[in-house]
Write an enzyme that holds these catalytic residues in place. Structure first.
Site, PDB file in Angstrom:
ATOM      1  CG  ASP A  31       2.845  -9.695 -83.174  1.00  0.00           C
ATOM      2  OD1 ASP A  31       3.981  -9.942 -82.747  1.00  0.00           O
ATOM      3  OD2 ASP A  31       1.794 -10.190 -82.670  1.00  0.00           O
ATOM      4  CG  ASP A  57      -2.261 -15.827 -88.956  1.00  0.00           C
ATOM      5  OD1 ASP A  57      -1.141 -16.336 -89.165  1.00  0.00           O
ATOM      6  OD2 ASP A  57      -3.196 -16.413 -88.378  1.00  0.00           O
ATOM      7  CB  ALA A  80       5.362 -14.702 -86.311  1.00  0.00           C
ATOM      8  CD  GLU A  82       0.739 -19.630 -80.169  1.00  0.00           C
ATOM      9  OE1 GLU A  82       0.989 -19.727 -78.952  1.00  0.00           O
ATOM     10  OE2 GLU A  82      -0.026 -18.770 -80.634  1.00  0.00           O
ATOM     11  CB  THR A  98       1.509 -20.032 -85.528  1.00  0.00           C
ATOM     12  OG1 THR A  98       0.284 -19.302 -85.486  1.00  0.00           O
ATOM     13  CG2 THR A  98       2.663 -19.039 -85.559  1.00  0.00           C
ATOM     14  CB  THR A 132      14.356 -22.891 -80.440  1.00  0.00           C
ATOM     15  OG1 THR A 132      14.683 -23.442 -79.177  1.00  0.00           O
ATOM     16  CG2 THR A 132      13.486 -23.929 -81.159  1.00  0.00           C
ATOM     17  CB  ALA A 160       7.754 -31.640 -83.018  1.00  0.00           C
ATOM     18  CB  SER A 161       5.633 -26.892 -84.282  1.00  0.00           C
ATOM     19  OG  SER A 161       6.066 -26.020 -83.250  1.00  0.00           O
ATOM     20  CE  LYS A 162      10.890 -21.751 -83.854  1.00  0.00           C
ATOM     21  NZ  LYS A 162      10.487 -20.431 -84.408  1.00  0.00           N
ATOM     22  NE  ARG A 222      15.327 -25.775 -70.855  1.00  0.00           N
ATOM     23  CZ  ARG A 222      15.255 -27.068 -70.560  1.00  0.00           C
ATOM     24  NH1 ARG A 222      16.350 -27.739 -70.230  1.00  0.00           N
ATOM     25  NH2 ARG A 222      14.096 -27.701 -70.599  1.00  0.00           N
TER      26      ARG A 222
HETATM   27  P1  NAD Z   1       6.736 -14.754 -77.902  1.00  0.00           P
HETATM   28  O1  NAD Z   1       5.756 -15.845 -77.650  1.00  0.00           O
HETATM   29  O2  NAD Z   1       7.079 -13.821 -76.807  1.00  0.00           O
HETATM   30  O3  NAD Z   1       6.237 -13.852 -79.125  1.00  0.00           O
HETATM   31  C1  NAD Z   1       5.694 -14.385 -80.290  1.00  0.00           C
HETATM   32  C2  NAD Z   1       5.059 -13.263 -81.084  1.00  0.00           C
HETATM   33  O4  NAD Z   1       4.545 -13.819 -82.308  1.00  0.00           O
HETATM   34  C3  NAD Z   1       3.878 -12.608 -80.371  1.00  0.00           C
HETATM   35  O5  NAD Z   1       3.957 -11.204 -80.490  1.00  0.00           O
HETATM   36  C4  NAD Z   1       2.658 -13.136 -81.110  1.00  0.00           C
HETATM   37  O6  NAD Z   1       1.558 -12.236 -81.119  1.00  0.00           O
HETATM   38  C5  NAD Z   1       3.220 -13.338 -82.510  1.00  0.00           C
HETATM   39  N1  NAD Z   1       2.487 -14.350 -83.288  1.00  0.00           N
HETATM   40  C6  NAD Z   1       2.102 -15.583 -82.872  1.00  0.00           C
HETATM   41  N2  NAD Z   1       1.445 -16.217 -83.871  1.00  0.00           N
HETATM   42  C7  NAD Z   1       1.460 -15.385 -84.937  1.00  0.00           C
HETATM   43  C8  NAD Z   1       0.976 -15.473 -86.267  1.00  0.00           C
HETATM   44  N3  NAD Z   1       0.319 -16.569 -86.686  1.00  0.00           N
HETATM   45  N4  NAD Z   1       1.174 -14.433 -87.110  1.00  0.00           N
HETATM   46  C9  NAD Z   1       1.821 -13.309 -86.684  1.00  0.00           C
HETATM   47  N5  NAD Z   1       2.276 -13.162 -85.439  1.00  0.00           N
HETATM   48  C10 NAD Z   1       2.110 -14.181 -84.573  1.00  0.00           C
HETATM   49  O7  NAD Z   1       8.028 -15.472 -78.477  1.00  0.00           O
HETATM   50  P2  NAD Z   1       9.570 -15.092 -78.285  1.00  0.00           P
HETATM   51  O8  NAD Z   1      10.048 -15.682 -77.023  1.00  0.00           O
HETATM   52  O9  NAD Z   1       9.735 -13.644 -78.540  1.00  0.00           O
HETATM   53  O10 NAD Z   1      10.218 -15.944 -79.476  1.00  0.00           O
HETATM   54  C11 NAD Z   1      10.335 -15.384 -80.782  1.00  0.00           C
HETATM   55  C12 NAD Z   1      10.950 -16.417 -81.704  1.00  0.00           C
HETATM   56  O11 NAD Z   1      12.215 -16.819 -81.203  1.00  0.00           O
HETATM   57  C13 NAD Z   1      10.119 -17.708 -81.806  1.00  0.00           C
HETATM   58  O12 NAD Z   1      10.168 -18.147 -83.127  1.00  0.00           O
HETATM   59  C14 NAD Z   1      10.823 -18.676 -80.879  1.00  0.00           C
HETATM   60  O13 NAD Z   1      10.650 -20.005 -81.318  1.00  0.00           O
HETATM   61  C15 NAD Z   1      12.251 -18.225 -81.037  1.00  0.00           C
HETATM   62  N6  NAD Z   1      13.148 -18.467 -79.879  1.00  0.00           N
HETATM   63  C16 NAD Z   1      12.770 -18.067 -78.626  1.00  0.00           C
HETATM   64  C17 NAD Z   1      13.659 -18.229 -77.560  1.00  0.00           C
HETATM   65  C18 NAD Z   1      13.302 -17.779 -76.166  1.00  0.00           C
HETATM   66  O14 NAD Z   1      14.056 -18.071 -75.235  1.00  0.00           O
HETATM   67  N7  NAD Z   1      12.220 -17.047 -75.960  1.00  0.00           N
HETATM   68  C19 NAD Z   1      14.896 -18.830 -77.777  1.00  0.00           C
HETATM   69  C20 NAD Z   1      15.230 -19.260 -79.073  1.00  0.00           C
HETATM   70  C21 NAD Z   1      14.347 -19.042 -80.117  1.00  0.00           C
HETATM   71  O1  DAU Z   2      15.839 -23.130 -75.451  1.00  0.00           O
HETATM   72  C1  DAU Z   2      15.143 -22.134 -76.142  1.00  0.00           C
HETATM   73  C2  DAU Z   2      13.708 -22.127 -75.692  1.00  0.00           C
HETATM   74  O2  DAU Z   2      13.677 -21.529 -74.403  1.00  0.00           O
HETATM   75  C3  DAU Z   2      12.783 -21.382 -76.648  1.00  0.00           C
HETATM   76  O3  DAU Z   2      12.760 -22.037 -77.878  1.00  0.00           O
HETATM   77  C4  DAU Z   2      11.354 -21.302 -76.075  1.00  0.00           C
HETATM   78  O4  DAU Z   2      10.540 -20.520 -76.923  1.00  0.00           O
HETATM   79  C5  DAU Z   2      11.441 -20.645 -74.710  1.00  0.00           C
HETATM   80  O5  DAU Z   2      10.154 -20.614 -74.116  1.00  0.00           O
HETATM   81  C6  DAU Z   2      12.407 -21.410 -73.807  1.00  0.00           C
HETATM   82  O6  DAU Z   2      11.886 -22.732 -73.511  1.00  0.00           O
HETATM   83  P1  DAU Z   2      12.012 -23.379 -72.056  1.00  0.00           P
HETATM   84  O7  DAU Z   2      10.981 -24.417 -71.905  1.00  0.00           O
HETATM   85  O8  DAU Z   2      13.424 -23.758 -71.781  1.00  0.00           O
HETATM   86  O9  DAU Z   2      11.682 -22.058 -71.173  1.00  0.00           O
HETATM   87  P2  DAU Z   2      10.787 -21.874 -69.856  1.00  0.00           P
HETATM   88  O10 DAU Z   2      11.068 -20.514 -69.335  1.00  0.00           O
HETATM   89  O11 DAU Z   2       9.376 -22.277 -70.055  1.00  0.00           O
HETATM   90  O12 DAU Z   2      11.455 -22.925 -68.848  1.00  0.00           O
HETATM   91  C7  DAU Z   2      12.833 -22.845 -68.514  1.00  0.00           C
HETATM   92  C8  DAU Z   2      13.147 -24.026 -67.597  1.00  0.00           C
HETATM   93  O13 DAU Z   2      12.470 -23.808 -66.356  1.00  0.00           O
HETATM   94  C9  DAU Z   2      12.628 -25.346 -68.130  1.00  0.00           C
HETATM   95  O14 DAU Z   2      13.547 -26.373 -67.774  1.00  0.00           O
HETATM   96  C10 DAU Z   2      11.312 -25.555 -67.398  1.00  0.00           C
HETATM   97  C11 DAU Z   2      11.556 -24.878 -66.063  1.00  0.00           C
HETATM   98  N1  DAU Z   2      10.352 -24.265 -65.433  1.00  0.00           N
HETATM   99  C12 DAU Z   2       9.568 -23.444 -66.184  1.00  0.00           C
HETATM  100  C13 DAU Z   2       8.445 -22.871 -65.633  1.00  0.00           C
HETATM  101  C14 DAU Z   2       7.544 -21.979 -66.462  1.00  0.00           C
HETATM  102  C15 DAU Z   2      10.084 -24.518 -64.099  1.00  0.00           C
HETATM  103  O15 DAU Z   2      10.823 -25.252 -63.414  1.00  0.00           O
HETATM  104  N2  DAU Z   2       8.976 -23.923 -63.566  1.00  0.00           N
HETATM  105  C16 DAU Z   2       8.127 -23.132 -64.267  1.00  0.00           C
HETATM  106  O16 DAU Z   2       7.101 -22.669 -63.703  1.00  0.00           O
END
Ligand code: NAD
Ligand code: DAU
Length: 355
Positions: A31, A57, A80, A82, A98, A132, A160-162, A222
């Protein structure tokens, strides 16, 4: 052993903790420790020899080569990334670096490593890419949920990046035969969630007496999944998934944002009432919408249930109750992640959003 990338982030840390609770197979955790990476989430593993943490990285090819040659993992799970949509709107470049380039370098080094494995190890090796539901774009209210064959229509720099990374992963299977698997999951919530995302942000702001910012009309939908259910789905796919396939993972729990926030407020009223006896929901504040805000995501998770027997264990009612309680019980973790950098992000994202 297995190699996990991004294992100090929200889902990655939950995954590493769960993995080592379920088995003794060691984990190398690579990480970069960006703002989203937090070793405090892994504090319980500090003296555990089964957890090998490496700061680095996924785009660093030399480091990757060294790690693969030294530890010879049987599987790689790529968390890993963003991950925050709002940050991708303010500053997309790191997302390309990333999510696209990092995944590409990881795939390249993995391919060379895999090609050099002995026949049996080569056959058993797996590369699981964690993705995602956002790659599928946005649904209208009455459209059916996303299946694995839904067209890719990403709408934000993040999605788009994912999507680009998913395509690269797919191409390494079709071109080189690398045994890849991809999971496309819906919104996760639960312990160790960084408070830039909706649910932990609302908990933090509510307890601090601050406004609870709802983008637009709050009717965006969501499909919420408790993070430990996502972890069990990934374990299931890495052990039994069909190489080259993708699996949608979701909670069968579609809810508009405003209802999510109201539910959190009600739980806080119950477990940590305001000193003035007023309701936390009074702090709700509708603010300017997110640019390009997707209206609805919904996952059809029938394939993973039918083929691998996975389904979520938590309902939203049980999962959100555990989550709110976890945040109330872990105030030190929460205080420590709200550093200067976190406050700068709040200013950047929320200042100037009209109420
Ligand atoms: P997060 O942002 O909490 O954690 C990301 C981790 O990756 C961090 O620990 C960061 O330090 C590390 N990282 C970032 N750039 C890096 C690099 N270049 N090399 C090595 N490590 C690096 O993210 P998360 O919410 O835990 O999501 C994890 C994965 O799941 C992501 O790929 C995200 O797209 C996917 N995902 C997230 C959700 C969600 O709801 N959070 C849902 C579906 C899929
Ligand atoms: O669907 C999976 C995705 O869920 C993952 O791929 C992403 O990594 C993860 O961050 C998440 O994305 P969202 O944009 O859906 O999550 P977030 O918590 O940022 O926002 C959830 C919903 O709430 C979204 O419709 C935006 C809204 N929101 C978010 C924030 C931060 C608000 O209304 N107010 C806020 O301050």
């Amino acid at each position: 052993m297995i190699l996990v990338t991004g294992g100090a982030g929200f889902i990655g840390a939950n995954f590493v903790l769960d993995w080592l609770a379920e088995s003794d197979e060691p984990v190398i955790n690579l990480d970069k420790l960006t703002y989203a990476g937090n070793l405090e989430s892994l504090a319980s593993l500090q003296d555990d020899p089964r957890h090998i943490f490496v700061q680095g990285d996924i785009a660093d090819k030399e480091l990757l080569k060294q790690l693969l040659s030294k530890y010879q993992p049987r599987a790689i799970i790529n968390f890993a990334a963003e991950s925050h949509v709002d940050r991708s709107i303010h500053a997309p470049e790191e997302f390309i670096q990333t999510n696209v380039m990092g995944t590409f370098h990881l795939l390249e080094v993995t391919r060379h490593y895999w090609e050099g494995l002995e026949a049996g190890d080569k056959e058993n090796f797996r590369f699981l890419h964690v993705s995602t539901d956002e790659v599928y774009g946005s649904l209208h209210k009455t459209e059916p949920a996303f299946t694995e064959t839904h067209a890719y229509q990403p709408n934000s720099p993040y999605s788009a990046s994912k999507a680009a990374s998913d395509h690269l992963v797919r191409s390494y299977y079709h071109t080189y035969g690398l045994p890849v698997l991809t999971t496309n999951c819906s919104n996760n919530y639960g312990p160790y969630h960084f408070p830039e995302k909706l649910i932990p942000l609302v908990i933090v702001n509510a307890l601090a007496g601050k406004p609870l910012p709802i983008y637009g009309d709050g009717q965006q939908i969501r499909d919420w999944l408790y993070v430990k259910d996502h972890c069990s789905a990934i374990r299931c796919v890495v052990e039994a998934g069909q190489c080259g396939e993708t699996y949608n993972v979701g909670g069968w729990n579609e809810m508009p944002n405003i209802e999510i926030v109201q539910t959190v407020c009600t739980l806080l009223d119950e477990h940590s009432p305001r000193a003035d006896k007023q309701k936390y929901a009074q702090q709700i504040s509708f603010v300017t919408d997110r640019l390009g805000h997707d209206r609805r995501y919904a996952i059809d998770a029938q394939k993973i249930q039918r083929e691998l027997g996975w389904k979520p264990q938590e309902t939203f009612a049980t999962g959100i109750r555990k989550t709110v309680q976890w945040y109330l019980d872990n105030q030190t973790w929460l205080a420590n992640v709200q550093s200067g950098a976190y406050r700068e992000w709040l200013d950047k994202n929320y200042q100037g959003r009209e109420v």
